[in-house]
Design an enzyme around this catalytic site. Structure first.
Site, PDB file in Angstrom:
ATOM      1  N   HIS A 100     -11.087  -4.224   3.054  1.00  0.00           N
ATOM      2  CA  HIS A 100     -11.091  -3.856   4.473  1.00  0.00           C
ATOM      3  C   HIS A 100     -11.977  -2.630   4.725  1.00  0.00           C
ATOM      4  CE1 HIS A 100      -8.422  -1.168   2.480  1.00  0.00           C
ATOM      5  NE2 HIS A 100      -8.303  -0.413   3.558  1.00  0.00           N
ATOM      6  N   ASP A 101     -12.629  -2.114   3.687  1.00  0.00           N
ATOM      7  CA  ASP A 101     -13.475  -0.924   3.841  1.00  0.00           C
ATOM      8  C   ASP A 101     -14.962  -1.206   3.668  1.00  0.00           C
ATOM      9  OD1 ASP A 101     -11.310   0.828   4.222  1.00  0.00           O
ATOM     10  OD2 ASP A 101     -11.063   1.135   2.069  1.00  0.00           O
TER      11      ASP A 101
ATOM     12  N   ASP B 212      -3.457   4.383  -2.366  1.00  0.00           N
ATOM     13  CA  ASP B 212      -4.618   4.772  -1.581  1.00  0.00           C
ATOM     14  C   ASP B 212      -5.212   6.093  -2.087  1.00  0.00           C
ATOM     15  OD1 ASP B 212      -6.000   4.086   1.044  1.00  0.00           O
ATOM     16  OD2 ASP B 212      -5.415   6.150   1.459  1.00  0.00           O
TER      17      ASP B 212
ATOM     18  N   GLU C 217      -6.699   3.130  -6.028  1.00  0.00           N
ATOM     19  CA  GLU C 217      -8.039   3.164  -5.443  1.00  0.00           C
ATOM     20  C   GLU C 217      -8.738   4.407  -6.003  1.00  0.00           C
ATOM     21  OE1 GLU C 217      -8.463   4.294  -1.384  1.00  0.00           O
ATOM     22  OE2 GLU C 217     -10.353   3.241  -1.126  1.00  0.00           O
TER      23      GLU C 217
ATOM     24  N   ASP D 209       0.852  -1.183   0.000  1.00  0.00           N
ATOM     25  CA  ASP D 209       0.000   0.000   0.000  1.00  0.00           C
ATOM     26  C   ASP D 209       0.889   1.233   0.000  1.00  0.00           C
ATOM     27  OD1 ASP D 209      -2.642   1.339   0.483  1.00  0.00           O
ATOM     28  OD2 ASP D 209      -3.155  -0.647   1.232  1.00  0.00           O
TER      29      ASP D 209
HETATM   30  C1  GLC Z   1      -8.687   4.335   1.684  1.00  0.00           C
HETATM   31  C2  GLC Z   1      -8.408   3.125   2.538  1.00  0.00           C
HETATM   32  C3  GLC Z   1      -9.120   3.304   3.846  1.00  0.00           C
HETATM   33  C4  GLC Z   1      -8.563   4.540   4.521  1.00  0.00           C
HETATM   34  C5  GLC Z   1      -8.680   5.761   3.627  1.00  0.00           C
HETATM   35  C6  GLC Z   1      -7.805   6.868   4.121  1.00  0.00           C
HETATM   36  O1  GLC Z   1     -10.025   4.435   1.345  1.00  0.00           O
HETATM   37  O2  GLC Z   1      -8.768   1.959   1.860  1.00  0.00           O
HETATM   38  O3  GLC Z   1      -8.993   2.181   4.676  1.00  0.00           O
HETATM   39  O4  GLC Z   1      -9.272   4.785   5.704  1.00  0.00           O
HETATM   40  O5  GLC Z   1      -8.239   5.489   2.315  1.00  0.00           O
HETATM   41  O6  GLC Z   1      -6.460   6.539   3.961  1.00  0.00           O
END
Ligand code: GLC
Length: 537
Positions: A336-337, A203, A269, A101
């Site tokens: 994980h979200d 991210d 992402e 990540d």
């Molecule tokens: C992304 C991650 C998430 C995190 C957010 C801020 O969406 O997947 O888990 O809280 O970014 O970094």
């Protein structure tokens, strides 16, 4: 792109490890990197090609590692750089790639850059973050809300200005418009590439470039806030992300990876609608793979999609048709979200259909740890909520639910740890665990394992073309074809049986209930919530 430029990801499967919840080897109730190393044989047996590791960097853990205090080290709770090097070496020995990540949008307030930046208005690093005065009337610099709830600005007493944070106040946004920030961040990529990583999951990478003047966001007229703290959802996001100029940065990121070879993957992402999302592929000079969340729906849990055959067919068709030839598709059903797929769909039978969908579509599937045993959402008592989003927006929005410890066996704490884990183990662990399911010929694990093996053995399921076929209501049928090989995937999304006419007969390779094989003629009856994979001809 020519066939001679095939990289691992053209046929690969990505498996997301959330390290905190995967495997604890040092008895502190939190997973660690030696825990991942210990499970490499398991992952090799499952048949995946790459691990995406969620953050393991030094961090005060306000957002469980997505608040990074040092991009170039390992948090002692997870191990150290030597452990990481060992992980890379051991994974590579097993032909497993390591993707890590990268959190470019924000650091932790405990990152030395921010500590310097906040120390005074004339510190050389002041402009590394986004600082603004209050408006002349004393109000906040603008109306922007934080994704985690509340305002996106926090006042700093020492220097008398506000800093901007798209997420938690503990996660100040970096100012990518400052060339020194960009250079320092690109160097963090090089640090890990030199250690041998195979790529990055980036991210919220589409958020790093904002409107320079940060004007007020217009209100979204029909918005329904998640609770009284939710300002973000009440606004149209015109200036905070996907802002003009972001693609130039994507090209610089890609060029940095390319310094280390064309086979280093950039996964991003990017929660944007199809057309906007595909722009992040550039002309094959930006991200290799903006994550495709179409099968999930929305980052906001309230808008996670119902599993509807017609809708999914439409989304897959549109995506497949819109992708440029050089790009590899990808599909995600959990992370994980997002609430666990088995919980979203409400039954294991449906989660099995989702597994067949994920593993028989074109391109890279991403499996989130625990999906292979059908893990469901954990029940987190309100006083045990840890996720900052859940704390501010209410327990129903807590992502803790999908981060409960991996269920390895039926011993205390599910074989995850010898002490009480940081989040409670799901109640169903005595039955739902890897060891038990590996012994059961018709388990979810057996389904994942067999689907992965079939996928690995037939190029039609990886490199083959995709074409959806007309089919009865609530079903989704598609053909995968490569050279002379043709496969038909038949998925029934309803509780009722459905009869499907085939172009011609073939052999059932696998059904989601793992109880049907053999020859079929030109018609087949699917049970409710059943998927079947047929090799034609
Ligand atoms: C992304 C991650 C998430 C995190 C957010 C801020 O969406 O997947 O888990 O809280 O970014 O970094």
């Amino acid at each position: 792109m020519t066939q001679s430029q095939l990289f691992w990801w053209h046929t690969g499967i990505v498996y997301q490890v959330y390290p905190r919840s995967f495997n604890d080897t040092n008895g502190d109730g939190i997973g660690d990197l030696p825990g991942v190393i210990e499970k490499l044989d398991y992952l090799q047996q499952l048949g995946i090609d790459a691990i995406w590791l969620s953050p393991f960097f030094p961090s005060p853990m306000k957002d469980f590692g997505y608040d990074v205090a040092d991009y170039c080290d390992v948090h002692p709770m997870f191990g150290d750089l030597a452990t990481f090097d060992k992980l890379i070496a051991e994974a590579h020995q097993r032909h497993i790639k390591i993707i890590i990540d990268w959190v470019p949008n924000h650091t932790s307030t405990e990152h030395p850059w921010f500590i310097e930046s906040r120390s005074s208005r004339d510190n050389p690093k002041r402009d590394w973050y986004i600082w603004r005065d209050a408006k002349p009337d004393g109000s906040l610099p603008n109306n922007w809300g934080s994704i985690f709830g509340g305002q996106a600005w926090t006042f700093d007493e020492t220097s008398g200005q506000y800093y901007f944070h798209q997420f938690d106040p503990a996660q100040p946004d970096l100012n990518w418009r400052n060339p020194n920030v960009k250079a320092a961040m690109l160097d963090t990529l090089r640090f890990w590439l030199r250690r041998g990583v195979d790529g990055f999951r980036m991210d919220v990478v589409y958020m790093i470039w904002k409107h320079p003047d940060m004007p007020d966001q217009p209100l979204a007229p029909d918005a329904i806030p998640r609770n009284e703290n939710d300002i973000f959802s009440t606004q149209q996001q015109l200036y905070a992300y996907d802002y003009e100029g972001v693609h130039e940065i994507m090209r610089e990121i890609r060029a940095t990876l390319a310094e280390f070879g064309e086979d280093k993957i950039a996964i991003g992402e990017v929660w944007l609608p199809l057309e906007k999302r595909l722009q992040y592929l550039g002309n094959n000079d930006e991200l290799h793979m903006p994550f495709n969340f179409d099968l999930i729906g929305d980052w906001d849990w309230r808008y996670v999609k119902p599993f509807n055959a017609a809708k999914i067919r439409q989304l897959v068709d549109a995506y497949d048709a819109a992708l440029p030839d050089f790009a590899t598709p990808n599909y995600v059903i959990g992370s994980h979200d997002i609430p666990r797929i088995a919980s979203r769909l409400g039954s294991e039978a449906r989660a099995r259909v989702a597994a067949m969908l994920l593993l028989t579509l074109r391109g890279i599937p991403t499996i989130y740890n625990g999906e292979e045993i059908g893990m469901v959402n954990g029940v987190i008592p309100p006083d045990k909520v840890q996720d900052p989003q859940g704390i501010r927006l209410g327990a129903i929005h807590t992502r803790d639910q999908c981060r409960t410890p991996m269920q390895w066996d039926n011993s205390t704490y599910a074989g995850f740890s010898t002490v009480e884990p940081w989040l409670p183990v799901n109640q169903d662990f005595p039955q739902r665990n890897v060891a038990t399911q590996q012994m059961q010929p018709d388990s979810m694990w057996a389904l994942y394992h067999q689907l992965i093996q079939i996928r690995r053995n037939h190029a039609a399921l990886t490199l083959g073309t995709y074409q959806s076929l007309a089919s009865p209501e609530d079903t989704f049928v598609y053909m995968r074809e490569y050279n002379q090989e043709k496969f038909l995937v038949l998925l029934n999304f309803s509780d009722e049986a459905r009869t499907i006419t085939l172009p011609h007969g073939g052999t059932i390779l696998i059904s989601t209930s793992l109880n049907r094989t053999g020859e079929v003629d030109d018609e087949i009856m699917l049970h409710g919530n059943e998927g079947i994979l047929i090799k034609l001809g």
